[in-house]
Scaffold this active site. Sequence first.
Site, PDB file in Angstrom:
ATOM      1  N   TYR A   6       0.866  -0.913   0.043  1.00 17.01           N
ATOM      2  CA  TYR A   6       0.118  -0.123  -0.508  1.00 17.01           C
ATOM      3  C   TYR A   6       0.976   0.885   0.075  1.00 17.01           C
ATOM      4  O   TYR A   6       1.593   1.970   0.790  1.00 17.01           O
ATOM      5  CB  TYR A   6      -1.236  -0.268   1.410  1.00 17.01           C
ATOM      6  CG  TYR A   6      -2.218   0.871   1.752  1.00 17.01           C
ATOM      7  CD1 TYR A   6      -3.229   0.904   0.989  1.00 17.01           C
ATOM      8  CD2 TYR A   6      -1.091   2.594   1.372  1.00 17.01           C
ATOM      9  CE1 TYR A   6      -3.847   1.951   1.437  1.00 17.01           C
ATOM     10  CE2 TYR A   6      -2.047   3.324   1.664  1.00 17.01           C
ATOM     11  CZ  TYR A   6      -4.051   3.097   1.695  1.00 17.01           C
ATOM     12  OH  TYR A   6      -4.476   4.083   1.528  1.00 17.01           O
ATOM     13  N   TYR A  29       1.854   5.355   7.140  1.00 11.58           N
ATOM     14  CA  TYR A  29       2.257   4.208   5.691  1.00 11.58           C
ATOM     15  C   TYR A  29       3.924   4.010   6.474  1.00 11.58           C
ATOM     16  O   TYR A  29       4.044   2.444   6.155  1.00 11.58           O
ATOM     17  CB  TYR A  29       2.989   5.171   4.758  1.00 11.58           C
ATOM     18  CG  TYR A  29       3.788   4.703   3.523  1.00 11.58           C
ATOM     19  CD1 TYR A  29       3.134   3.679   2.820  1.00 11.58           C
ATOM     20  CD2 TYR A  29       4.979   4.659   2.634  1.00 11.58           C
ATOM     21  CE1 TYR A  29       4.501   2.670   1.958  1.00 11.58           C
ATOM     22  CE2 TYR A  29       6.214   4.025   2.674  1.00 11.58           C
ATOM     23  CZ  TYR A  29       5.923   3.072   2.106  1.00 11.58           C
ATOM     24  OH  TYR A  29       6.733   2.646   0.942  1.00 11.58           O
TER      25      TYR A  29
END
Length: 284
Positions: free
Chosen positions: A63, A127
């Site tokens: 991702y 992230y």
Amino acid sequence: MKKILVTGSNGQLGSELQSLSSGFPEFKFIFTNRSVLSMDAPETISTYLDTIQPDFIVNCAAYTAVDKAESEPELADLVNHKAVEAIAKWGFLHHAKLIHISTDYVFDGTSATPLKENDATNPQNEYGRTKLRGEKACLLSNPESIIIRTSWVYSEFGNNFVKTMLRLMKERDSLNVVEDQIGSPTYAKDLARAILDIISKNDWTGGIYNFSNEGEISWFEFAVAIQEIAKLSCKVNGITSSQFPTPAKRPAYSLLDKSKIKETFGVNVPEYRQSLEMCIKALN
């Protein structure tokens, strides 16, 4: 014939691995994307791997929407952490060798010297946090895994800074680019070649490694280099990060030290401008 499974094969690195794979006829390559192997459903991963039985797994799936991860932390964690853990566990049980791709965003950006693999991690965004959890789960589940941290990835494939700059420089007279974030770009083809060289050498040493191209530059200097190589007339102006706020905080300094990967595997790390010229030539 040994089998290499590449996840995330539609991404930049996966696409470069596909384009180089014909040069390694001693291996059988299996390329998967999210329509075949869904990383946001980690519970399905072992069943899929059972059917393929790979000898090597190169996990390029991730991702990577850095800003979006701030509002989708659970999804980012599924793909960047839980799925990695599932792959690593299967690899350990079935003696498959795993190369997992990670990021410079596991660091906080406060260093003043090139970052080594054992430097303290302290991610500043969701992230980075999910990628760090993935690294830890990977090594815990399968200690012989190779984790490669990389930065500022670009290639002929997918969406990236180089392609965006080339497009905008043709559309606009001037552009503002952040000049207070320092690192080095990575041409995905160089990283793909390094990965395939490591696999073919048959001299496996697990652990964390850094890979990006040589050179220390800012995003602004990167943009100027793109403009010069492409011979475009657009004016590039340097701005500060505070003038270009983003939902996710970026590290101010994330230059990676590549000594370990060079010394351990004899990997070639090209200078950034040489690789950038190759990519722009290929795009043109």
